[in-house]
Scaffold this motif. Structure first.
Motif, mmCIF file in Angstrom:
data_model
loop_
_atom_site.group_PDB
_atom_site.id
_atom_site.type_symbol
_atom_site.label_atom_id
_atom_site.label_comp_id
_atom_site.label_asym_id
_atom_site.label_seq_id
_atom_site.Cartn_x
_atom_site.Cartn_y
_atom_site.Cartn_z
ATOM 1 N N HIS A 247 36.665 42.345 45.748
ATOM 2 C CA HIS A 247 36.605 42.984 44.440
ATOM 3 C C HIS A 247 37.184 44.395 44.498
ATOM 4 O O HIS A 247 37.132 45.078 45.531
ATOM 5 C CB HIS A 247 35.161 43.047 43.936
ATOM 6 C CG HIS A 247 34.687 41.760 43.340
ATOM 7 N ND1 HIS A 247 35.251 41.208 42.208
ATOM 8 C CD2 HIS A 247 33.707 40.900 43.719
ATOM 9 C CE1 HIS A 247 34.630 40.078 41.907
ATOM 10 N NE2 HIS A 247 33.707 39.866 42.812
ATOM 11 N N VAL A 248 37.715 44.815 43.371
ATOM 12 C CA VAL A 248 38.284 46.147 43.228
ATOM 13 C C VAL A 248 37.147 47.134 42.988
ATOM 14 O O VAL A 248 36.179 46.845 42.277
ATOM 15 C CB VAL A 248 39.275 46.172 42.045
ATOM 16 C CG1 VAL A 248 39.814 47.579 41.817
ATOM 17 C CG2 VAL A 248 40.413 45.187 42.293
ATOM 18 N N ASP A 249 37.242 48.311 43.586
ATOM 19 C CA ASP A 249 36.267 49.371 43.339
ATOM 20 C C ASP A 249 36.582 50.067 42.019
ATOM 21 O O ASP A 249 37.734 50.102 41.576
ATOM 22 C CB ASP A 249 36.289 50.399 44.470
ATOM 23 C CG ASP A 249 35.758 49.832 45.783
ATOM 24 O OD1 ASP A 249 34.884 48.940 45.725
ATOM 25 O OD2 ASP A 249 36.233 50.275 46.846
ATOM 26 N N GLY A 250 35.558 50.657 41.410
ATOM 27 C CA GLY A 250 35.793 51.442 40.202
ATOM 28 C C GLY A 250 34.761 51.186 39.131
ATOM 29 O O GLY A 250 33.889 50.320 39.262
ATOM 30 N N ARG A 352 36.691 47.233 36.513
ATOM 31 C CA ARG A 352 35.952 45.979 36.618
ATOM 32 C C ARG A 352 35.452 45.598 35.227
ATOM 33 O O ARG A 352 34.784 46.397 34.564
ATOM 34 C CB ARG A 352 34.795 46.109 37.607
ATOM 35 C CG ARG A 352 35.260 46.381 39.039
ATOM 36 C CD ARG A 352 34.090 46.483 39.995
ATOM 37 N NE ARG A 352 33.292 47.673 39.735
ATOM 38 C CZ ARG A 352 32.094 47.893 40.281
ATOM 39 N NH1 ARG A 352 31.563 46.993 41.090
ATOM 40 N NH2 ARG A 352 31.432 49.000 40.018
ATOM 41 N N PHE A 353 35.773 44.386 34.803
ATOM 42 C CA PHE A 353 35.410 43.924 33.470
ATOM 43 C C PHE A 353 34.599 42.639 33.560
ATOM 44 O O PHE A 353 34.976 41.691 34.265
ATOM 45 C CB PHE A 353 36.661 43.634 32.637
ATOM 46 C CG PHE A 353 37.423 44.857 32.208
ATOM 47 C CD1 PHE A 353 37.109 45.503 31.022
ATOM 48 C CD2 PHE A 353 38.457 45.363 32.990
ATOM 49 C CE1 PHE A 353 37.810 46.628 30.619
ATOM 50 C CE2 PHE A 353 39.167 46.487 32.592
ATOM 51 C CZ PHE A 353 38.845 47.125 31.399
ATOM 52 N N VAL A 354 33.482 42.599 32.830
ATOM 53 C CA VAL A 354 32.720 41.380 32.605
ATOM 54 C C VAL A 354 32.931 41.013 31.146
ATOM 55 O O VAL A 354 32.648 41.820 30.252
ATOM 56 C CB VAL A 354 31.221 41.593 32.896
ATOM 57 C CG1 VAL A 354 30.427 40.353 32.501
ATOM 58 C CG2 VAL A 354 31.015 41.916 34.373
ATOM 59 N N VAL A 355 33.446 39.812 30.897
ATOM 60 C CA VAL A 355 33.810 39.412 29.540
ATOM 61 C C VAL A 355 33.062 38.140 29.168
ATOM 62 O O VAL A 355 33.136 37.136 29.891
ATOM 63 C CB VAL A 355 35.331 39.189 29.398
ATOM 64 C CG1 VAL A 355 35.690 38.952 27.933
ATOM 65 C CG2 VAL A 355 36.104 40.390 29.944
ATOM 66 N N VAL A 387 40.427 38.276 40.708
ATOM 67 C CA VAL A 387 41.037 39.571 40.981
ATOM 68 C C VAL A 387 42.509 39.487 40.627
ATOM 69 O O VAL A 387 43.194 38.528 40.996
ATOM 70 C CB VAL A 387 40.869 39.964 42.469
ATOM 71 C CG1 VAL A 387 41.581 41.278 42.764
ATOM 72 C CG2 VAL A 387 39.393 40.067 42.820
ATOM 73 N N SER A 388 42.987 40.468 39.866
ATOM 74 C CA SER A 388 44.408 40.536 39.534
ATOM 75 C C SER A 388 45.093 41.519 40.463
ATOM 76 O O SER A 388 44.464 42.441 40.984
ATOM 77 C CB SER A 388 44.607 40.974 38.079
ATOM 78 O OG SER A 388 44.296 42.352 37.928
ATOM 79 N N SER A 395 39.185 43.724 38.863
ATOM 80 C CA SER A 395 38.246 42.638 39.081
ATOM 81 C C SER A 395 37.700 42.208 37.723
ATOM 82 O O SER A 395 37.380 43.062 36.882
ATOM 83 C CB SER A 395 37.083 43.078 39.976
ATOM 84 O OG SER A 395 37.460 43.090 41.323
ATOM 85 N N LEU A 396 37.580 40.909 37.527
ATOM 86 C CA LEU A 396 37.079 40.395 36.264
ATOM 87 C C LEU A 396 36.063 39.280 36.499
ATOM 88 O O LEU A 396 36.159 38.546 37.495
ATOM 89 C CB LEU A 396 38.221 39.842 35.390
ATOM 90 C CG LEU A 396 39.350 40.800 35.037
ATOM 91 C CD1 LEU A 396 40.561 40.511 35.933
ATOM 92 C CD2 LEU A 396 39.742 40.679 33.578
ATOM 93 N N TYR A 397 35.119 39.180 35.595
ATOM 94 C CA TYR A 397 34.232 38.029 35.512
ATOM 95 C C TYR A 397 34.332 37.511 34.086
ATOM 96 O O TYR A 397 33.897 38.179 33.138
ATOM 97 C CB TYR A 397 32.789 38.409 35.856
ATOM 98 C CG TYR A 397 31.821 37.248 35.744
ATOM 99 C CD1 TYR A 397 31.976 36.116 36.533
ATOM 100 C CD2 TYR A 397 30.756 37.289 34.852
ATOM 101 C CE1 TYR A 397 31.091 35.052 36.439
ATOM 102 C CE2 TYR A 397 29.863 36.231 34.755
ATOM 103 C CZ TYR A 397 30.043 35.108 35.553
ATOM 104 O OH TYR A 397 29.163 34.053 35.456
ATOM 105 N N LEU A 398 34.966 36.362 33.929
ATOM 106 C CA LEU A 398 35.189 35.768 32.615
ATOM 107 C C LEU A 398 34.259 34.573 32.471
ATOM 108 O O LEU A 398 34.337 33.634 33.259
ATOM 109 C CB LEU A 398 36.656 35.328 32.463
ATOM 110 C CG LEU A 398 37.727 36.373 32.816
ATOM 111 C CD1 LEU A 398 39.112 35.796 32.594
ATOM 112 C CD2 LEU A 398 37.530 37.651 32.010
#
Length: 418
Positions: A247-250, A352-355, A387-388, A395-398
């Protein structure tokens, strides 16, 4: 390496779900959101599209562009992945997608399979059940875009295609692949253009996957059959294991655009620990005003702790919004707003996005300009993490709007910290 299978999914969360399960099974499966994106070496590849709720012509155009890309890349077979409950209307896209792929491949009947027993969606004797009730008596009948009012899938899908649909029921599947293939061949000789297979339990899925792998055919199905089918074909091709990304930090943010009690309960649980901004789609400030308000609200919070921005609404609010804009226009309005907010948050440092919501996920990915991702394997929260790459890795959680426990948004943020 031979490319065994190219899959086109009808939304972004479904594509990630399939890819996550395949990665867990040792089958590398890149996820594309743009037909022009480069495809890494892999036996199976999947595309996330927005074909579930768009007009038929637009859906078929998206399907054709990815089918062309996968054919150029050397995929020997093509499949279409619909959601577990085949969310659709009488004018919907499942039947037309099946007809397009069948005509393209020059083979019938198409093998069709809905349901996902693991999550309580099953099909028995051609009738769909959602969490133990006929889908027409479940919460699915209230879906604002695809209300499921007819549980008889043979009858329902028959309104979307001119080709006859035959039913391969549970009793026949219990006899095994050989008997089932004989039944399919008999249906074909009688002129059936499609065969719907029961999904009473996971045993039906195992037999259905063996049938699909053994026959030259087009598959149009929900997650379990597509996963089992792709796993069978992917493992048949020699491939080297590819390391999973980290995962990407941030800073992290949650964006929720789905409607209904599930996502509202998830936002309520999240709000006990972190701030939540709820946007009113009927606000006279308009789309630009709402986006500006959200970004101003987020300014100063980014990096301190996670937060959520939501257009989610309860039944009365949904009714009011739909009365103001219409069902489809209201959904698209929410998607545009959350997509623009996602882009603004990314530009302000969110990584980091949770969608929450399948259509919302598509809008966010489009707005962020993400063309491909690597799905992470199934974990404690199931699938949906990815992860893109690119100039600004994310980092995303879709996740689908109607799935997950009340604390899933909190747990998704925590999982990105591991």
């Amino acid at each position: 390496m031979q490319r065994a299978l190219g899959i086109v999914a009808d939304d972004f969360t479904g594509a990630l779900m399939v890819a996550g399960y395949l990665e867990s099974a040792g089958v590398h499966c890149p996820v594309l959101f743009d037909p022009g994106a480069d495809i890494p070496p892999s036996a199976v590849v999947i595309a996330g599209t927005r074909t579930r709720t768009v007009p038929v012509a637009e859906a078929l155009d998206q399907l054709a562009r990815f089918a062309d890309a996968f054919t150029r890349a050397g995929c020997k077979r093509l499949a279409y992945k619909a959601c577990a409950s085949f969310d659709s209307t009488e004018d919907g896209n499942v039947g037309p997608a099946a007809d397009y792929l069948a005509d393209r491949a020059g083979m019938r009947p198409v093998l069709m399979s809905a349901g996902f027993p693991r999550f309580g969606t099953t099909v028995h004797q051609g009738y769909m059940f959602y969490r133990g009730r006929l889908v027409s008596e479940s919460i699915k009948r209230f879906d604002p875009l695809t209300p499921m009012s007819d549980p008889d899938l043979v009858r329902f899908l028959g309104r979307q295609t001119p080709h006859r649909i035959a039913l391969l029921n549970h009793a026949t599947l219990l006899k095994g692949p050989e008997a089932a293939i004989s039944a399919i061949e008999a249906f074909a000789s009688e002129g059936a253009g499609h065969v719907l297979l029961d999904t009473t339990d996971d045993g039906d899925v195992v037999v259905s996957a063996a049938i699909a792998a053994a026959m030259p055919c087009v598959v149009v199905a929900s997650d379990p059959l597509v996963i089992a089918y792709a796993t069978h074909l992917g493992r048949a091709e020699a491939s080297d294991a590819v390391a999973w990304p980290r995962h990407v930090d941030g800073p992290a943010a949650v964006l929720a655009g789905s409607v209904g009690p599930v996502v509202l309960a998830q936002l309520a649980a999240f709000s006990e620990y972190f701030p939540v901004l709820k946007l009113d789609l009927t606000d006279p400030a308009g789309e630009e005003g709402l986006v500006s308000h959200a970004l101003d609200w987020a300014d100063g919070r980014i990096g301190e702790r996670p937060f959520a921005i939501s257009t989610a609404a309860g039944p009365q609010e949904v009714t009011a919004v739909q009365a103001a804009f219409g069902p489809v226009a209201a959904a698209r309005r929410a998607e545009r707003i959350l997509g623009a907010i996602a882009k603004g948050l990314r530009d302000c440092g969110v990584r980091r996005f949770v969608v929450a919501g399948g259509e919302t996920s598509g809008a966010v990915v489009d707005a962020l300009g993400i063309t491909a991702v690597r799905a992470l394997p199934e974990g404690k929260l199931g699938t949906g993490f990815c992860v893109s790459s690119g100039a600004v890795p994310l980092s995303l959680y879709l996740k689908p709007g109607k799935l997950g426990a009340d604390d899933i948004l909190l747990r998704a943020i925590e999982a990105m910290d591991l």
